[in-house]
Scaffold this active site. Sequence first.
Site, PDB file in Angstrom:
ATOM      1  CB  ALA A 467      -0.916   0.024   1.227  1.00 20.73           C
ATOM      2  CB  CYS A 468       1.233   4.255  -1.815  1.00 23.09           C
ATOM      3  SG  CYS A 468      -0.256   4.569  -2.776  1.00 23.09           S
ATOM      4  CG  PHE A 469       0.214   8.684   2.086  1.00 18.68           C
ATOM      5  CD1 PHE A 469      -0.498   9.264   3.115  1.00 18.68           C
ATOM      6  CD2 PHE A 469       1.591   8.686   2.163  1.00 18.68           C
ATOM      7  CE1 PHE A 469       0.139   9.836   4.196  1.00 18.68           C
ATOM      8  CE2 PHE A 469       2.241   9.255   3.231  1.00 18.68           C
ATOM      9  CZ  PHE A 469       1.508   9.833   4.248  1.00 18.68           C
ATOM     10  NE  ARG A 471      -2.564   5.472  -6.684  1.00 13.21           N
ATOM     11  CZ  ARG A 471      -2.071   5.711  -7.889  1.00 13.21           C
ATOM     12  NH1 ARG A 471      -1.691   4.712  -8.649  1.00 13.21           N
ATOM     13  NH2 ARG A 471      -1.955   6.949  -8.333  1.00 13.21           N
TER      14      ARG A 471
END
Length: 526
Positions: A467-469, A471
């Site tokens: 995961a990113c911030f 997604r």
Amino acid sequence: MKESKLYSEFQRLGKVLMAPVLLLPVSGILVGLGSALSNANLISLCPLLGTEPMVIFSTLIKAAGNVINGNISVLFAICIAYGYAKAEKATAALSGFIGYMTMNTIMGQLLILLGTIDPANLQTGQNAILGVTTLDTGVFGGIIIGLVVAWIHNRFYKVQLPPVLGIFNGTRCVPALTVVFASLVGVALAFVFPFVQTGLKAASTLIDSTGVFGAFIYGFSERMLLPFGLHHFIYLPFFFTSLGGSIQVDGQTVEGAVNIYNAMLNTPGMMYDIDISKYVMNGKVLFAMCGLPAAALAIYHCARPENKKKVGSLMIAAVIPAAIMGITEPLEYSFLFVAPVLYVVHALLCGIAYVLAYLVQFNVPGPSAFGGPLLSWIFNGIMNADKGSNWFWLIPLGIAYFGIYYVLFRAFIKKFDLKTPGREDDDTQAADDTSAIDSKAPVQVSELIPQIVEAVGGADNISGVNACFTRLRLSLKDTALVKDDSVFTKDLGASAIVHVGGGVQIVYGNKASVYKVEMREYLGME
């Protein structure tokens, strides 16, 4: 297929690179606050700040912030090795540090022996890194070593050696091999990297010569690449290499816009430089604090009356992280896929924001892509006004940008009947979609994870969860098994789903990292 795999790898690298970058807002706030508290003008207004306890306090918090700022390259090496490791990640992280120090030590010693480096008289591009005099490769060195260590680790962490070498079986083999390979990298870079430095300086000179036009291209291209997850490759080189500038501070060469900006904060009497700060998300303060909230208001006003309450909740939840923390994706994704023309308008306005900031020398950027516009304006702008922040320009520019965003977004939505949140033809779907970003989800988290797994083809189809911030990034064995996009946006609380090579990215806003942890636990992944 090959192109798709390459794109997927760029996506993955961008995600891993964000780990050390996301540490910068914390350090930036500490350095900015410490610098403000030791500001001579502020002390004259409040003599209490000049007392010994307050001087000690401001000095200590600046020193704490500079721990991250001064060691970002080694953090890249550690985070990349950790992020790419398939298992036994602690060993990979340790090897990343060992590899980085070995590379610098070997490179430095070789260049000293060859007479290229004189420890008593360091030249541009040479530095003492964690006590080692060497060639300063910046984040490039950290990235290279991180990738090398990740390759070594994933290839050898399960190795079974002959009995006589059994002590080095498995993960114990990785640090030893790291020393060998990092030494080879150090020797190679000793001869190769001086040419890289020369090329970067030439590129920096060319980019700086473009002035206002360069500021526009920087801001516009960074936003246009965001939907593909490749925007990191626009700003990271400017943040940490000589592309973002190079100056001398107290006899030391400082390269990269973030590093230089932090040096300016740390050095009393040193003024901000717009040719440096234009690369540290200067324009983002303007469009994230003032432009996007106006876009959200326009979307709310254009929603159908029966949907306005839910759209309002959605917009408020998306505006807060954008204005305070600089996390703009939840709001941008609310109109990106349903009205791409609005996103192009937004990207153009972002480029213009950087131009305006450059022209009026508005110097209050955050320390990273997620530097926090409001916090940067307060700590780096208002509280460091004597450094030439020109913080007051945000007021007239912000009012103007709020009006421009609102008028343009409302006009485009009405004229072209764009299906922004609350305007969908299917009223039921519209009501469901408005819960996508950080508002009330249609199902509980514990129930949501198994449903997401099923929607992407089942547990056996998932090969990786990250995961990113904003997604949830899933690597899949067969993307053809993924259900229709409407399943995710209508039933599973997502604002959008992006199909990439070898997987999908499901946009969940600030909840993405939580879902990543829960899904890994659900699937039994490390």
